[in-house]
Write a protein that holds these residues in place. Structure first.
Motif, short mmCIF file in Angstrom:
data_model
loop_
_atom_site.label_atom_id
_atom_site.label_comp_id
_atom_site.label_asym_id
_atom_site.label_seq_id
_atom_site.Cartn_x
_atom_site.Cartn_y
_atom_site.Cartn_z
N MET A 6 0.83 -1.20 0.00
CA MET A 6 0.00 0.00 0.00
C MET A 6 0.86 1.25 0.00
O MET A 6 1.76 1.39 0.82
CB MET A 6 -0.92 0.00 1.22
N PRO A 8 0.68 4.84 0.98
CA PRO A 8 -0.22 5.71 1.74
C PRO A 8 -0.39 7.05 1.07
O PRO A 8 0.44 7.46 0.26
CB PRO A 8 0.50 5.86 3.09
N LYS A 56 7.01 3.91 -1.62
CA LYS A 56 6.26 5.16 -1.58
C LYS A 56 6.23 5.77 -2.97
O LYS A 56 7.23 5.80 -3.68
CB LYS A 56 6.88 6.13 -0.57
N GLN A 313 -2.02 3.58 -5.81
CA GLN A 313 -3.12 4.10 -5.01
C GLN A 313 -4.10 4.90 -5.88
O GLN A 313 -5.32 4.76 -5.75
CB GLN A 313 -2.61 4.99 -3.88
N HIS A 646 -9.17 6.04 10.31
CA HIS A 646 -7.72 5.85 10.24
C HIS A 646 -7.05 6.30 11.53
O HIS A 646 -6.15 5.61 12.05
CB HIS A 646 -7.16 6.65 9.06
N LYS A 651 -2.59 1.93 15.08
CA LYS A 651 -1.61 2.34 14.09
C LYS A 651 -0.95 1.12 13.45
O LYS A 651 -0.49 0.20 14.14
CB LYS A 651 -0.54 3.23 14.73
N GLY A 652 -0.92 1.10 12.13
CA GLY A 652 -0.32 -0.01 11.40
C GLY A 652 -1.26 -1.16 11.14
O GLY A 652 -0.89 -2.11 10.45
N SER A 656 -6.51 0.70 9.68
CA SER A 656 -5.87 2.02 9.61
C SER A 656 -5.25 2.26 8.24
O SER A 656 -5.44 3.32 7.63
CB SER A 656 -4.80 2.14 10.70
N GLU A 657 -4.53 1.25 7.73
CA GLU A 657 -3.88 1.41 6.42
C GLU A 657 -4.90 1.49 5.29
O GLU A 657 -4.73 2.24 4.33
CB GLU A 657 -2.93 0.23 6.19
N SER A 658 -5.99 0.71 5.41
CA SER A 658 -7.01 0.73 4.36
C SER A 658 -7.70 2.08 4.29
O SER A 658 -7.97 2.60 3.19
CB SER A 658 -8.05 -0.36 4.63
N ALA A 660 -6.44 4.92 5.16
CA ALA A 660 -5.49 5.89 4.62
C ALA A 660 -5.37 5.75 3.10
O ALA A 660 -5.02 6.70 2.40
CB ALA A 660 -4.12 5.70 5.27
N TYR A 661 -5.67 4.54 2.60
CA TYR A 661 -5.54 4.28 1.18
C TYR A 661 -6.69 4.86 0.37
O TYR A 661 -6.57 5.10 -0.84
CB TYR A 661 -5.48 2.77 0.96
#
Length: 759
Positions: A6, A8, A56, A313, A646, A651-652, A656-658, A660-661
């Motif tokens: 992912m 971010p 990234k 993304q 998120h 965190k992590g 949370s990651e989904s 943020a995506y």
């Protein structure tokens, strides 16, 4: 199979600190520079099996393209001026001609880049280098000359909206602006964008997070063409092989075998029997359908989705939006949402109560104001359901973009605008390209601020230079220019970090119509100042970043942009007035002919008339389409649930990651992206996008760094060159339209993909 990596969103967590960047640089074996060759020593990259995967999105700016620079290279040489001015004039003339053609074509940056490379290299090889000739031929054609020529000529080739408005005044209102006034109006309105772009450099050009994905393939191509070393030789050979391959392929789907532009198994089975199949699965012909499970082999169409360039993304969020769009658009149409079931499935036109095209002139007075009595007889116009959904989605995307940037990029906004820090020169910014640019004298912020103020003054003066009532009041110029500057900040963040442009024209046009009801000319100008200036700013920000990537001294980048705009303004106007004077009746005709058409100018004018005269009848509360402007306010709240989830999730964690995506502005726009033109390319984009930005990036990282973006440049360049040739050879740009004979792969009775023909 490992989890999908992912990337971010561009938040403060996605922007590396200085120490993180240094740590990555020490680990990454590919980021080594041989100063004698002036390029990344990718030979070491080839020999390493376990190359670090780019995680990234913004890291491509330092891991795919080199930060190396040779400050001794000449920049503004005779070649730069000669080719820059010549190609700027060529691009401006050709871009203006395309504006009045039935075909929708533009002069692309890559097309100009390739021509400039061929001519620049030829000038070096064919001209003497001794004695006084060294002034004209100072050495090999270099990357800095080439970049300045590209910036200059692509700037000139971008047709100014002011030119289109001046043409509309001439054709439909018999208002003929003085030549000097017209050229100053074109130039000054473009300079507004320059002023805003320059002021926003510290926020949207200098930092690493502002990497502009569309620039990466262009920069890698320029560096491969000009830098030495064995691998760059391989890259050049690879580029020309791919370029030639697509050049010889692309004419097949574009001309004799158009079925290949939209291959739909379902359409082939249905063979034109059912309208529902056409609406949902059709995609090959204009306004045919939304293209579910339709695939294309034409890169001219596929490249619209930028599958090799856009970060994963961006692409995944666009596919999410498209998937929602298939359901929403189909369900809304067949459930008679917005009373559009008895209209065609896809169209942007206005329709009457009986389903025929709406006669706008039948409700207007001779001076183009709304006549209520005539409106009562004719009735208000209607939009198709799919176009209404599209407007709703676009406005939700605009509102979402503002909130998205606020919540995810608050740290950057606060740092830039607190104490007007963005107005200060000489700031410390942790970007390796920017650090190298410190060797050159920067353009002071006051230059851009002075240019901005002077441009507003000249623009207002030109609007008051006609007899009688001004074309637009001064206060409205200030209002819509301020709106454009405000939008440029948020739209700039989205474009710089994702490569995606948020459409705001419809929203600005509705606002202009509410402020200036019954004044179509003023609505046209207000839309230009509120919308076109913002997008001109984005184009110029991207060119400024291109200059930073290739280490062009900032004052030469500034000069290239200015010179390109001056040349473009002169040739835009000169060519436009020649075409309008010699083809007036044809350009006023709604149909036109196979050589000339005023469809772009007519659309600009009719939209302004419709909005200016009918905005209160269509968009005020209780009217049929009141939800369209109100959806902007709905959009302001749509990113918040994902942001708060998120923040509240561990965190992590996957949640949370989904969250943020999720990029709500992109999803919203792609819900409304399908009800236009042809749609055969999107499922090919899905396959190519995952193959490039996921499989190649994670499984073949060495190939990805060396060739992924170069492949995109080669495919774009080759397809654009053959399309340019076809436009003049068989598509009517030269006045000689040569249709290919009908056969199974080029049906004369069905749509291109053999679905039912459009009504």
């Amino acid at each position: 199979m490992e989890d999908l990596p992912m990337d971010p969103p561009p938040t403060d967590t996605a922007i590396n600190s200085s120490k993180e960047k240094e740590a990555e640089a020490t680990v990454d074996v590919s980021y080594k520079v041989d100063p004698d060759k002036g390029s990344i020593d990718d030979s070491e990259l080839e020999s390493v099996e376990n190359v670090e995967v780019i995680r990234k999105a913004e890291d491509v700016a330092t891991l795919v393209i080199t930060t190396d620079d040779d400050p001794t290279l000449p920049v503004f040489t005779f070649r730069t001026i000669f080719l820059g001015v010549g190609l700027s004039a060529f691009g401006a003339v050709l871009g203006t001609i395309y504006t009045f053609k039935p075909q929708n074509a533009t002069v692309s940056q890559l097309f100009v880049l390739i021509i400039a490379y061929v001519l620049g290299t030829a000038m070096h090889k064919l001209m003497p280098t001794m004695g006084y000739w060294r002034f004209i031929n100072p050495g090999p054609f270099n990357i800095k000359e080439h970049t300045c020529i590209v910036i200059m000529s692509s700037t000139a080739a971008t047709v100014a909206t002011a030119m289109e408005i001046i043409a509309a005044l001439n054709l439909f209102y018999d208002i003929r602006l003085n030549g000097a006034v017209a050229m100053f109006q074109i130039f000054s309105t473009q300079m507004l964008g320059y002023g805003i772009a320059g002021i926003l450099r510290t926020l949207l050009v200098f930092p690493t997070y502002a990497f502009y994905p569309g620039n990466i393939s262009v920069v890698q191509l320029l560096q491969s063409l000009h830098f030495g070393g064995l691998l760059n030789h391989k890259k050049r050979r690879y580029f020309w092989i791919v370029f030639a391959a697509i050049f010889f392929w692309e004419w097949i789907p574009q001309y004799p075998f158009p079925l290949l532009t939209a291959i739909s198994v379902i359409c082939l089975i249905d063979n034109g029997r059912h309208g529902f199949v056409r609406n949902l699965f059709g995609a090959g012909s204009s306004n045919e359908g939304i293209g579910l499970l339709s695939f294309s082999t034409s890169w001219t169409l596929i490249t619209q989705g930028n599958p090799l360039i856009w970060p994963l993304q961006t692409q995944i969020n666009s596919y999410i939006g498209m998937a929602i769009g298939y359901v929403v658009l189909t369900a809304a149409y067949y459930s008679n949402a917005f009373n559009g079931r008895n209209l065609v499935f896809m169209s942007t036109s206005l329709f009457g109560s009986d389903g025929s095209v709406y006669n706008q002139t039948a409700i207007l007075t001779p001076d183009l104001n709304l006549d209520p009595e005539k409106l009562a007889v004719v009735g208000p116009p209607r939009y198709t359901t799919t176009y209404t959904i599209s407007q709703l989605a676009y406005n939700i995307g605009l509102g979402a973009a503002i909130t998205h940037v606020f919540v995810w990029n608050w740290k950057e906004l606060k740092g830039a605008f607190t104490g007007f820090k963005f107005m200060r020169s000489g700031q410390e910014i942790d970007d390796p390209h920017f650090v190298k640019m410190k060797a050159y004298q920067e353009v002071p912020q006051w230059w851009y601020l002075a240019l901005f103020v002077a441009s507003i003054g000249v623009a207002i003066g030109c609007l008051y230079a006609t007899p009688g009532e001004p074309l637009m009041p001064w206060w409205s110029v200030l209002l819509f220019t301020a709106l454009s500057a405000f939008l440029a900040v948020f739209l700039g963040f989205i474009t710089a970090t994702t490569g995606f442009n948020i459409a705001v024209k419809g929203a600005v046009q509705i606002l202009a119509a509410f402020i200036h009801p019954g004044k179509p000319i003023t609505v046209m100008y207000a839309t230009m100042f509120g919308n076109s200036t913002a997008f001109q700013t984005l184009y110029l920000l991207q060119d400024l970043k291109l200059g930073q990537y290739n280490k062009i001294p900032p004052r030469f980048t500034f000069a290239s942009q200015m010179l390109g705009s001056i040349i473009g303004s002169i040739f835009n106007y000169a060519m436009m007035i020649s075409i309008v004077d010699n083809n007036r009746a044809i350009l006023q005709d709604p149909v036109g002919n196979r050589v000339w058409s005023g469809w772009i100018i007519q659309g600009l004018n009719s939209n302004s008339i419709a909005m200016g005269a009918l905005v209160k009848e269509l968009y005020t509360f209780g009217k049929p389409y009141w939800l369209v402007p109100f959806s902007i306010f709905i959009g302001l709240f749509t990113p918040l649930p994902f942001y708060f989830m998120h923040k509240l999730a561990k965190k992590g964690s996957f949640l949370s990651e989904s969250m943020a995506y999720i990029h709500v502005p992109i999803i919203a726009l792609y819900i409304g992206y399908l009800p236009f033109s042809v749609n055969g390319q999107w499922w090919s984009c899905v396959l190519i996008g995952f193959a490039s930005q996921w499989w190649a990036r994670t499984r073949r990282p060495a190939w990805f760094r060396k060739y992924n973006y170069l492949t995109s440049a080669a495919l774009d360049g080759g397809s654009q060159v053959i399309l340019f040739i076809l436009s003049f050879a068989v598509f009517g740009a030269s006045g000689n339209d040569v249709p290919f004979p009908s056969w199974w792969g080029n049906s004369g009775t069905l749509s291109v993909d053999r679905c039912k023909a459009t009504d």
